[in-house]
Design an enzyme around this catalytic site. Structure first.
Site, PDB file in Angstrom:
ATOM      1  N   GLY A  37      38.803  42.135  76.024  1.00 36.45           N
ATOM      2  CA  GLY A  37      39.267  40.787  75.724  1.00 36.45           C
ATOM      3  C   GLY A  37      39.249  40.008  77.025  1.00 36.45           C
ATOM      4  N   GLU A  38      40.358  39.450  77.388  1.00 35.95           N
ATOM      5  CA  GLU A  38      40.454  38.681  78.630  1.00 35.95           C
ATOM      6  C   GLU A  38      41.749  39.108  79.327  1.00 35.95           C
ATOM      7  OE1 GLU A  38      38.605  36.699  80.543  1.00 35.95           O
ATOM      8  OE2 GLU A  38      40.418  36.836  81.752  1.00 35.95           O
ATOM      9  N   SER A  39      41.578  39.778  80.479  1.00 32.56           N
ATOM     10  CA  SER A  39      42.740  40.417  81.101  1.00 32.56           C
ATOM     11  C   SER A  39      43.813  39.413  81.529  1.00 32.56           C
ATOM     12  CB  SER A  39      42.300  41.263  82.292  1.00 32.56           C
ATOM     13  OG  SER A  39      41.573  40.484  83.215  1.00 32.56           O
ATOM     14  N   CYS A  53      37.131  47.854  79.295  1.00 35.17           N
ATOM     15  CA  CYS A  53      36.786  46.539  79.859  1.00 35.17           C
ATOM     16  C   CYS A  53      38.052  45.815  80.334  1.00 35.17           C
ATOM     17  CB  CYS A  53      35.974  45.740  78.860  1.00 35.17           C
ATOM     18  SG  CYS A  53      34.992  44.454  79.644  1.00 35.17           S
ATOM     19  N   ARG A  88      36.684  42.230  88.661  1.00 31.60           N
ATOM     20  CA  ARG A  88      36.433  41.546  87.381  1.00 31.60           C
ATOM     21  C   ARG A  88      35.065  40.883  87.392  1.00 31.60           C
ATOM     22  NH1 ARG A  88      39.663  36.975  86.429  1.00 31.60           N
ATOM     23  NH2 ARG A  88      39.011  36.977  84.266  1.00 31.60           N
ATOM     24  N   ILE A 107      30.065  43.698  78.515  1.00 32.99           N
ATOM     25  CA  ILE A 107      30.254  42.277  78.194  1.00 32.99           C
ATOM     26  C   ILE A 107      31.185  41.674  79.247  1.00 32.99           C
ATOM     27  CG2 ILE A 107      31.027  40.615  76.458  1.00 32.99           C
ATOM     28  CD1 ILE A 107      30.699  42.977  74.378  1.00 32.99           C
ATOM     29  N   ARG A 108      30.619  40.900  80.166  1.00 30.32           N
ATOM     30  CA  ARG A 108      31.407  40.340  81.300  1.00 30.32           C
ATOM     31  C   ARG A 108      32.316  41.414  81.877  1.00 30.32           C
ATOM     32  NH1 ARG A 108      34.745  36.015  80.350  1.00 30.32           N
ATOM     33  NH2 ARG A 108      34.365  35.325  82.455  1.00 30.32           N
ATOM     34  N   HIS A 155      32.043  49.070  76.218  1.00 24.90           N
ATOM     35  CA  HIS A 155      32.707  48.926  74.909  1.00 24.90           C
ATOM     36  C   HIS A 155      32.166  49.932  73.886  1.00 24.90           C
ATOM     37  CE1 HIS A 155      34.769  45.014  75.548  1.00 24.90           C
ATOM     38  NE2 HIS A 155      33.804  44.824  76.418  1.00 24.90           N
ATOM     39  N   GLU A 183      33.500  50.918  71.300  1.00 24.85           N
ATOM     40  CA  GLU A 183      33.936  50.566  69.942  1.00 24.85           C
ATOM     41  C   GLU A 183      32.907  49.715  69.197  1.00 24.85           C
ATOM     42  OE1 GLU A 183      35.077  49.347  72.705  1.00 24.85           O
ATOM     43  OE2 GLU A 183      35.355  47.174  72.522  1.00 24.85           O
TER      44      GLU A 183
HETATM   45  N1  GLN Z   1      35.903  39.550  81.866  1.00 24.94           N
HETATM   46  C1  GLN Z   1      37.029  39.975  81.093  1.00 24.94           C
HETATM   47  C2  GLN Z   1      38.306  40.020  81.926  1.00 24.94           C
HETATM   48  O1  GLN Z   1      38.299  39.731  83.052  1.00 24.94           O
HETATM   49  C3  GLN Z   1      36.781  41.341  80.453  1.00 24.94           C
HETATM   50  C4  GLN Z   1      35.677  41.240  79.448  1.00 24.94           C
HETATM   51  C5  GLN Z   1      35.820  42.169  78.296  1.00 24.94           C
HETATM   52  O2  GLN Z   1      36.864  42.793  78.073  1.00 24.94           O
HETATM   53  N2  GLN Z   1      34.789  42.243  77.499  1.00 24.94           N
HETATM   54  O3  GLN Z   1      39.332  40.377  81.425  1.00 24.94           O
END
Ligand code: GLN
Length: 205
Positions: free
Chosen positions: A51-53, A83, A112, A145-146, A186, A188
């Site tokens: 997700g987004e930390s 992630c 990150r 993914i990012r 990921h 999942e």
């Molecule tokens: N870039 C996201 C972060 O900094 C992590 C990306 C992801 O969980 N797919 O949290």
């Protein structure tokens, strides 16, 4: 023979919760979303999803979950972070917001969004110690993914996977320290259940 189905929570504040619940259920666990501190008492392990930390860090505070979750991890609750979940578990984060908090459960330095803009998202096959080294096992398809990568590990952290080729060759993307597992990628989303099965067997033990 009865096989115990451990109860594994998925932190459900944000991110790809449903995919982890599905993968855990397919891997022999009783999976349940976690949103309240009291729910932590009823689980044998927890997954912190992607997700987004920085957002997850805020929501952990708003939902009064940060301290109880950190306490549960200190008390030995097994955890798997994917992630953003890897970032949340780590002790040292590079390139994050100054106000972002993290759980300090895994003694690694994580960067990150480390793979850069050109390769925000990519896939590769890789070797994963303890999984792809089984006789006849296929390599693991890893979707990034990012994603973060791991820049440093303490001596008691085991490196389980690195990027095999390309500009990021050799970068660490899966680690384990005792009861804590983390991947930059990921599993999942691929339908390959082997990382979740690996975690469920960690929880069983
Ligand atoms: N870039 C996201 C972060 O900094 C992590 C990306 C992801 O969980 N797919 O949290």
């Amino acid at each position: 023979m009865t096989v115990t189905r451990p109860r594994v929570g998925v932190l459900a504040l944000q991110g790809d919760v449903r995919e982890h619940v599905h993968a855990l259920t397919a891997s022999g666990a009783d999976a349940t979303p976690i949103r309240r501190p009291a729910e932590l008492a009823a689980i044998d392990g927890i997954v912190i999803p992607g997700g987004e930390s920085t957002t997850m860090s805020k929501l952990l505070g708003i939902f009064d979950l940060f301290d109880p979750l950190q306490q549960a991890l200190n008390d030995g609750l097994p955890a798997y972070g994917s992630c953003a979940g890897m970032i949340m578990l780590a002790t040292t984060i590079l390139d994050t917001r100054p106000d972002a908090r993290h759980l300090d459960a895994l003694d690694i330095t994580v960067r990150r969004n480390a793979f850069g803009r050109q390769v925000e998202s990519f896939e590769t096959d890789l070797d994963f110690i303890g999984i792809t080294d089984a006789p006849g096992a296929d390599p693991m398809r890893a979707v990034f993914i990012r994603a973060p990568w791991v820049e440093a590990v303490s001596p008691d952290v085991q490196v389980l996977a690195t990027v095999p080729a390309g500009p990021a060759q050799g970068r660490i993307v899966a680690v384990r320290q005792g009861n804590i597992l983390a991947t930059s990628f990921h599993p999942e989303v691929t339908g390959d259940r082997r990382v979740h099965e690996y975690f469920v067997s960690m929880v069983r033990r």
